[in-house]
Motif scaffolding. Structure first.
Motif, mmCIF file in Angstrom:
data_model
loop_
_atom_site.group_PDB
_atom_site.id
_atom_site.type_symbol
_atom_site.label_atom_id
_atom_site.label_comp_id
_atom_site.label_asym_id
_atom_site.label_seq_id
_atom_site.Cartn_x
_atom_site.Cartn_y
_atom_site.Cartn_z
ATOM 1 N N TYR A 2 0.838 -1.204 0.000
ATOM 2 C CA TYR A 2 0.000 0.000 0.000
ATOM 3 C C TYR A 2 0.865 1.243 0.000
ATOM 4 O O TYR A 2 0.477 2.275 -0.536
ATOM 5 N N ARG A 429 -6.702 12.255 7.968
ATOM 6 C CA ARG A 429 -7.770 11.273 8.134
ATOM 7 C C ARG A 429 -7.404 9.964 7.436
ATOM 8 O O ARG A 429 -7.628 8.874 7.982
ATOM 9 N N ASP A 430 -6.796 10.081 6.256
ATOM 10 C CA ASP A 430 -6.401 8.865 5.539
ATOM 11 C C ASP A 430 -5.390 8.073 6.344
ATOM 12 O O ASP A 430 -5.393 6.833 6.325
ATOM 13 N N ILE A 433 -7.250 6.198 8.801
ATOM 14 C CA ILE A 433 -7.900 5.036 8.178
ATOM 15 C C ILE A 433 -6.902 3.917 8.005
ATOM 16 O O ILE A 433 -7.163 2.756 8.364
ATOM 17 N N LEU A 434 -5.723 4.260 7.478
ATOM 18 C CA LEU A 434 -4.706 3.235 7.251
ATOM 19 C C LEU A 434 -4.366 2.545 8.562
ATOM 20 O O LEU A 434 -4.237 1.321 8.617
ATOM 21 N N LYS A 435 -4.259 3.343 9.621
ATOM 22 C CA LYS A 435 -3.913 2.728 10.899
ATOM 23 C C LYS A 435 -5.050 1.855 11.401
ATOM 24 O O LYS A 435 -4.814 0.794 11.998
ATOM 25 N N SER A 436 -6.283 2.264 11.160
ATOM 26 C CA SER A 436 -7.403 1.440 11.611
ATOM 27 C C SER A 436 -7.457 0.137 10.830
ATOM 28 O O SER A 436 -7.992 -0.852 11.297
ATOM 29 N N LEU A 437 -6.850 0.155 9.632
ATOM 30 C CA LEU A 437 -6.817 -1.071 8.846
ATOM 31 C C LEU A 437 -5.611 -1.916 9.206
ATOM 32 O O LEU A 437 -5.384 -2.971 8.621
ATOM 33 N N GLY A 438 -4.808 -1.423 10.154
ATOM 34 C CA GLY A 438 -3.685 -2.234 10.620
ATOM 35 C C GLY A 438 -2.324 -1.795 10.119
ATOM 36 O O GLY A 438 -1.347 -2.494 10.318
ATOM 37 N N ALA A 439 -2.241 -0.628 9.441
ATOM 38 C CA ALA A 439 -0.936 -0.163 8.978
ATOM 39 C C ALA A 439 -0.107 0.258 10.184
ATOM 40 O O ALA A 439 -0.619 0.866 11.118
ATOM 41 N N SER A 440 1.182 -0.069 10.136
ATOM 42 C CA SER A 440 2.047 0.287 11.259
ATOM 43 C C SER A 440 2.537 1.717 11.097
ATOM 44 O O SER A 440 2.477 2.296 10.012
ATOM 45 N N SER A 441 3.043 2.274 12.192
ATOM 46 C CA SER A 441 3.563 3.636 12.135
ATOM 47 C C SER A 441 4.714 3.731 11.151
ATOM 48 O O SER A 441 4.815 4.677 10.374
ATOM 49 N N PRO A 536 -4.317 7.297 15.920
ATOM 50 C CA PRO A 536 -5.328 6.897 14.940
ATOM 51 C C PRO A 536 -6.696 7.541 15.185
ATOM 52 O O PRO A 536 -7.332 8.013 14.245
ATOM 53 N N LEU A 540 -8.631 10.078 12.854
ATOM 54 C CA LEU A 540 -9.930 9.773 12.264
ATOM 55 C C LEU A 540 -10.946 10.883 12.530
ATOM 56 O O LEU A 540 -11.800 11.167 11.709
#
Ligand SMILES: Nc1ncnc2c1ncn2[C@@H]1O[C@H](COP(=O)(O)OP(=O)(O)OP(=O)(O)O)[C@@H](O)[C@H]1O
Ligand SMILES: [Mg+2]
Lengths: 543, 244
Positions: A2, A429-430, A433-441, A536, A540
Motif C-alpha cells: 500500500y 484522516r487517511d 484510516i490506514l492505521k485502523s486497517l492495521g498499517a504500522s507507524s 489513529p 480519524l
C-alpha cells in the motif's frame, strides 16, 4: 505494498508535488551547469598557465642569477635527466616598458616582467608558436581578418616579418627625418604618424596593409595638412619640448650591448578594444606593432643593481590567453638581456624551465633536483606551486559557489518540507484510516519517505538531463541570449575564449544528484515522522 | 442469552473501561467503567446520546484507542496492553471497522480500497504473488455487497450508500472475526439504511460474524440480538435480548 501504491497515487494526484520536483530540478541543473563551466574555465586556465610555465621551474633567489648556464644545465641533466623531456634557460627580471600610443601620442610606461628566452628552447617546453601573432590568423567574431603571416614550419627567431621589416624601415626613416629637422631648425617638427588616418575607420593599421603605410610617407613633407588636421593635438604638443615628446625616438645612452634587443611583447600590454562603428564588432587595436621600437628599462645584475634602459625592437606580440601573462610579460632574446644586464660576463641566468616526460614524475624529479642544488641558492617548484595562489583562488571560488548553490537546493528542501507538511495535514484522516486497517507507524512513515525519495529521484534526473542539455548547448544558448538582449553575453574579447569552455565530471554530476536526493529525503523525514506519530483516533476525528 | 455463551469466555470483551479526555486543563471523563462483551456470532448494538462515548468505546475495543483503566480481552486474553506491532496485526487480522463517514481513501479506486487491508497485511512480494487471488476475493466481496458495476470508480464518484457498502467490503476482505460498526447507517436515508442492515444481518447469520454496532436509532438497534445503552459513561441496561 500500500505504501508504494499510495506514494505513486499521491505523486500523480498532487500537482503541488510538481513544484517540489521543479525546484529540485532547477537546483540540480544550475549546479551542474555552473560546476561544468567553472571546471571548464579552470581546466582551460590551468592548461594555459601550465603551457606558459613548463612543468618545473628552477629559479635563483636573487636577480643576479646563477652563473654558467651550461654547467647548470648539465647539472640538471645529470641528476634528473631520466624524467626530463626538454629544458631551457631563461632570465626573468622585473622591468618597465615605455612606448608611445600612436593615436593619443601619449607615452606609456608600464611595469613588466622581462623573460629572456631562446625561442626554440622556449618552444620545446611550451607551445610558443601558438601564442605568437605572426604564426596565427587574427580572427574576430569568427571572421578571419588577417591570415597568419608565417606558416608554422618557419623556425622561431628574432627576425621581423616582411611587413614588420617594412614598418621598421619606415619608423627608422621618420626618426632620421625628425632628428635631422630638429637639429637643423629647432622648430617643432610636423607630427607624422598614422594619426592622419581616421581611427574609427581602420584601427588595425599599417602592417595589415603595407601600401597604406607607404602613403603616409608623403605626409611629413607637408606640415600644413597635418597641423590643420590635428589642431587639438598641436596645442597640447606645443607645450612639450620636442625632446620630451620624442624621447623614445632617441637612442638610449650607454647601451653596451652588441646584440640588438628584440622582443615579443604581451598583447595585453599594448592593445585595447574599440567597437567598430561600421561592423559593430569589437576590434583589437594595437598601440605597438612589429617593427616599432620601445624602451625597456630594467636593473643590472650587479649589487646594488643599477637601472639600465635600452631600445628594443618589437618583433612580434603574443597572446597566451591568460591576461595575467599577456599584460605583464615581455619575451626578449636572452643574449641581449644578458648583455644589457651585465650577465654575459659569467653567462648567468635566473631560471631554468623544465618539461617532464610525464608530469606524474614531478615529485621524484623535484626531489632529485633538490639534491643536486645546494639549498638557499635556488627555488625549485612545479608550475602548480608557482601559481599556487591563483589556482587555490579558483578552487576557493568554486567551493564557495558550490556552497551557495547547495543552499539553493536546501531551499528546495525546505519547500519540500513545507509542502509535505501540508500533504500530511491534508491526509491526516487517511492516515487514521490506514492505521485502523492495521498499517504500522513505520509503514505510514515510509509512505512519506518514499514520496520524498521519489520526488528527489524524479527531480534530480530531470535536473541532470536539463543541466547536461544546457551544458551541451551552452554556446547556442549564449548566442540566443545575445541575440535576444542585443548584446554579447559572453564576450570572447574579455574572456579570451571563443567558446564557453565546459567540462563535465561524472563524479560531480552523480554527487550533485545524490545530494539533491538526500536533501529531498531529509526534508521529508520530519513530515513523515509526524504522520507516523499521529494517533489513529485523533486522525480519524480530524476534519 | 444462550447458555453455551455463559460457559466459554466471550470473543471480545471490554471490562470496566474508563477513558477521559483532556479539554484544556479539565479532565473530562467519557467512559467510567463501561463494560461490554460479545460472543462469537453475536450481533450487539449500542445506543446512546450523542457524545455519550459510543465511538470511544468502539475505538477502545478495536484497539484504536487505549483505555485509562480497564482491559480489553480477546477470547479471554488481554490485548489492550500488547505492543504496537501486535495491535497493528490484530487490527488487520481480527477486527473490521465500518465508520459513519465511510472513510474510503480518495486516491484509490473502490477495488483498491477494498484490497487495502490485504495490501497492508502482505509485503510487496507476497502481494504480487497473490495479486490474482486477492483481486478475485475483492471482486467477490464487492459482488456480495452489490457493487460489481462500480469497481473502478473513485470514492468521490460513488453515492453514500455505495461508499458504505464499499467500506463494508473493505472491512470484510481480511476475514475478520469481529466487525465493529460505528453508525453504519447514520448518514444514509432510511431505504439505504435498511439495505445496509440487511447486509449486516445476512453476514451475521450466514457467516456467524460477530458484530458490535453503534447507533442512535432504536429501530435499527432492535435488529440486533441484544441492545445496550451507554449512559453517563456506563452501560446502563440491557434494552432487549432475544434468544439466538
Ligand atoms: N480526542 C478527543 N479529545 C477531547 N475530547 C474528545 C476526544 N474524542 C472524544 N472526545 C469527547 O468525548 C465525548 C464522547 O465522544 P464520542 O465520539 O465517543 O461520542 P459518541 O457517543 O460517539 O457521539 P456521536 O453519537 O455524536 O458519535 C465527546 O464529548 C467528545 O467531545
Ligand atoms: Mg460517534
Amino acid at each position: 505494498m500500500y505504501k508504494l501504491l499510495l506514494c505513486l497515487r499521491y505523486l500523480r494526484t498532487r500537482y503541488i508535488a510538481l513544484a517540489c520536483i521543479v525546484s529540485v530540478m532547477l537546483g540540480v541543473a544550475t549546479m551542474i551547469v555552473v560546476n561544468s563551466v567553472m571546471a571548464g574555465f579552470s581546466t582551460e586556465m590551468r592548461d594555459r598557465l601550465h603551457n606558459f610555465l613548463a612543468d618545473i621551474v628552477i629559479e635563483s633567489r636573487g636577480t643576479a642569477g646563477i652563473p654558467n648556464v651550461d654547467e647548470q644545465l648539465r647539472r640538471v641533466q645529470e641528476c634528473a635527466g631520466q624524467y626530463i623531456a626538454a629544458m631551457t634557460p631563461s632570465i626573468e627580471v622585473p622591468g618597465m616598458v615605455t612606448f608611445t600610443d600612436p593615436y593619443s601620442r601619449e607615452s606609456y610606461t608600464l611595469p613588466i616582467e622581462i623573460h629572456g628566452i631562446d625561442p626554440e628552447g622556449k618552444a620545446a617546453v611550451g607551445p610558443l608558436k601558438d601564442y605568437l601573432d605572426s604564426y596565427n590568423a587574427i580572427v574576430e567574431d569568427g571572421v578571419v581578418v588577417r591570415p597568419a603571416l608565417r606558416s608554422s614550419d618557419v623556425p622561431l627567431g628574432w627576425e621581423l616579418t616582411p611587413q614588420g621589416q617594412e614598418h621598421y624601415e619606415l619608423v627608422q626613416e621618420r626618426k632620421r627625418m625628425f632628428l635631422d629637422e630638429a637639429s637643423q631648425s629647432g622648430a617643432f617638427p610636423p607630427v607624422m604618424d598614422r594619426t592622419t588616418e581616421s581611427i574609427p575607420d581602420d584601427p588595425v593599421f599599417d602592417s595589415v596593409d603595407a601600401t597604406e603605410s607607404g602613403d603616409t610617407l608623403d605626409a611629413p613633407g607637408d606640415p600644413g595638412t597635418v597641423l590643420t588636421d590635428a589642431t587639438g593635438d598641436k596645442d597640447a604638443a606645443a607645450e612639450q619640448s620636442p625632446e620630451m615628446m620624442f624621447e623614445d625616438y632617441k637612442l638610449p645612452v650607454g647601451s653596451t650591448a652588441s646584440e640588438p634587443a628584440r622582443i615579443y611583447i604581451g598583447e595585453g600590454l599594448v592593445s585595447f578594444f574599440v567597437k567598430n562603428q561600421q561592423t559593430g564588432r569589437q576590434q583589437k587595436v594595437m598601440m605597438v606593432e612589429p617593427g616599432d621600437d620601445v624602451i625597456v628599462s630594467t636593473i643590472t645584475a650587479q649589487t646594488p643593481p643599477e637601472v639600465t634602459k635600452f631600445q628594443a625592437t618589437v618583433v612580434d606580440s603574443f597572446h597566451s590567453g591568460m591576461s595575467e601573462i599577456d599584460s605583464r610579460i615581455v619575451l626578449m632574446n636572452i643574449k641581449a638581456l644578458q648583455q644589457n644586464r651585465g650577465m654575459h660576463l659569467d653567462d648567468a641566468i635566473t631560471s631554468i624551465h623544465i618539461r617532464l616526460k610525464d608530469y606524474a614524475d614531478a615529485e621524484k624529479a623535484l626531489a632529485a633536483l633538490e639534491q643536486a642544488f645546494p639549498p638557499g641558492q635556488v627555488t625549485i617548484r612545479t608550475w602548480e606551486e608557482k601559481q599556487g595562489l591563483l589556482l587555490s583562488a579558483v578552487e576557493v571560488e568554486t567551493a564557495i559557489l558550490n556552497v551557495l548553490l547547495f543552499l539553493i537546493i536546501a531551499v528546495a528542501g525546505f519547500g519540500i518540507l513545507a509542502i509535505f507538511y501540508m500533504i500530511v495535514v491534508e491526509k491526516t484522516r487517511d492516515i487514521g484510516i490506514l492505521k485502523s486497517l492495521g498499517a504500522s507507524s513505520s509503514g505510514v512513515m515510509s509512505i512519506f519517505l518514499s514520496y520524498g525519495l521519489a520526488l528527489g529521484v524524479v527531480g534530480s534526473s530531470a535536473g541532470v538531463m536539463l543541466g547536461l542539455l544546457f551544458v551541451h548547448y551552452i554556446n547556442e544558448i549564449e548566442d540566443l541570449l545575445s541575440w535576444l538582449t542585443g548584446r554579447k553575453v559572453f564576450d570572447e574579447k574579455i574572456y579570451y575564449f571563443f567558446e564557453i569552455p565546459t567540462s563535465i565530471s561524472p563524479w560531480m554530476v552523480i554527487s550533485v544528484a545524490l545530494g539533491a536526493i538526500a536533501i529531498a529525503v531529509l526534508a521529508s523525514i520530519l513530515p513523515a515522522r509526524r504522520a507516523a506519530a499521529l494517533h489513529p483516533v485523533r486522525a480519524l476525528r480530524f476534519e | 442469552m444462550n447458555d453455551i455463551h455463559r460457559m466459554t469466555p466471550p470473543l471480545i470483551s471490554a471490562e470496566a473501561i474508563s477513558r477521559s479526555y483532556l479539554k484544556g486543563q479539565h479532565k473530562v471523563p467519557v467512559l467510567r467503567g463501561a463494560g461490554l462483551s460479545a460472543h462469537r456470532g453475536e450481533f450487539v448494538s449500542v445506543i446512546g446520546q450523542s457524545g455519550s462515548g459510543k465511538s470511544t468505546l468502539l475505538h477502545v475495543m478495536g484497539l484504536l484507542d487505549s483505555p485509562d483503566v480497564g482491559e480489553v480481552r480477546l477470547e479471554g486474553n488481554r490485548i489492550d496492553n500488547l505492543s504496537a506491532a501486535a495491535r497493528d496485526q490484530l487490527r488487520n487480522h481480527v477486527f473490521g471497522f465500518i465508520f459513519q463517514f465511510y472513510h474510503l481513501l480518495p486516491e484509490l479506486s473502490l477495488l483498491e480500497n477494498v484490497m487495502a487491508p490485504l495490501m497492508i497485511r502482505h509485503s510487496i512480494i507476497d502481494f504480487w504473488r497473490k495479486r490474482k487471488a486477492t483481486r478475485d476475493a475483492a471482486l467477490e466481496m464487492l459482488e456480495q455487497v452489490g457493487l460489481s458495476h462500480r469497481v473502478h470508480h473513485r470514492p468521490s464518484e460513488l453515492s453514500g450508500g455505495e461508499m458504505q457498502r464499499g467500506a463494508i467490503a473493505r472491512a470484510l476482505i481480511g476475514k475478520p472475526e469481529i466487525l465493529l460498526a460505528d453508525e453504519p447507517t447514520g448518514n444514509l436515508d432510511a431505504e439505504t439504511g435498511r439495505d445496509i442492515m440487511e447486509l449486516l444481518n445476512r453476514l451475521n447469520q450466514e457467516q456467524q460474524l460477530t458484530i458490535v454496532m453503534v447507533t442512535h436509532d432504536e429501530a435499527i438497534a432492535a435488529q440486533a440480538h441484544r441492545t445496550v445503552r451507554l449512559q453517563q459513561g456506563q452501560i446502563q441496561r440491557v434494552l432487549h435480548e432475544e434468544a439466538a
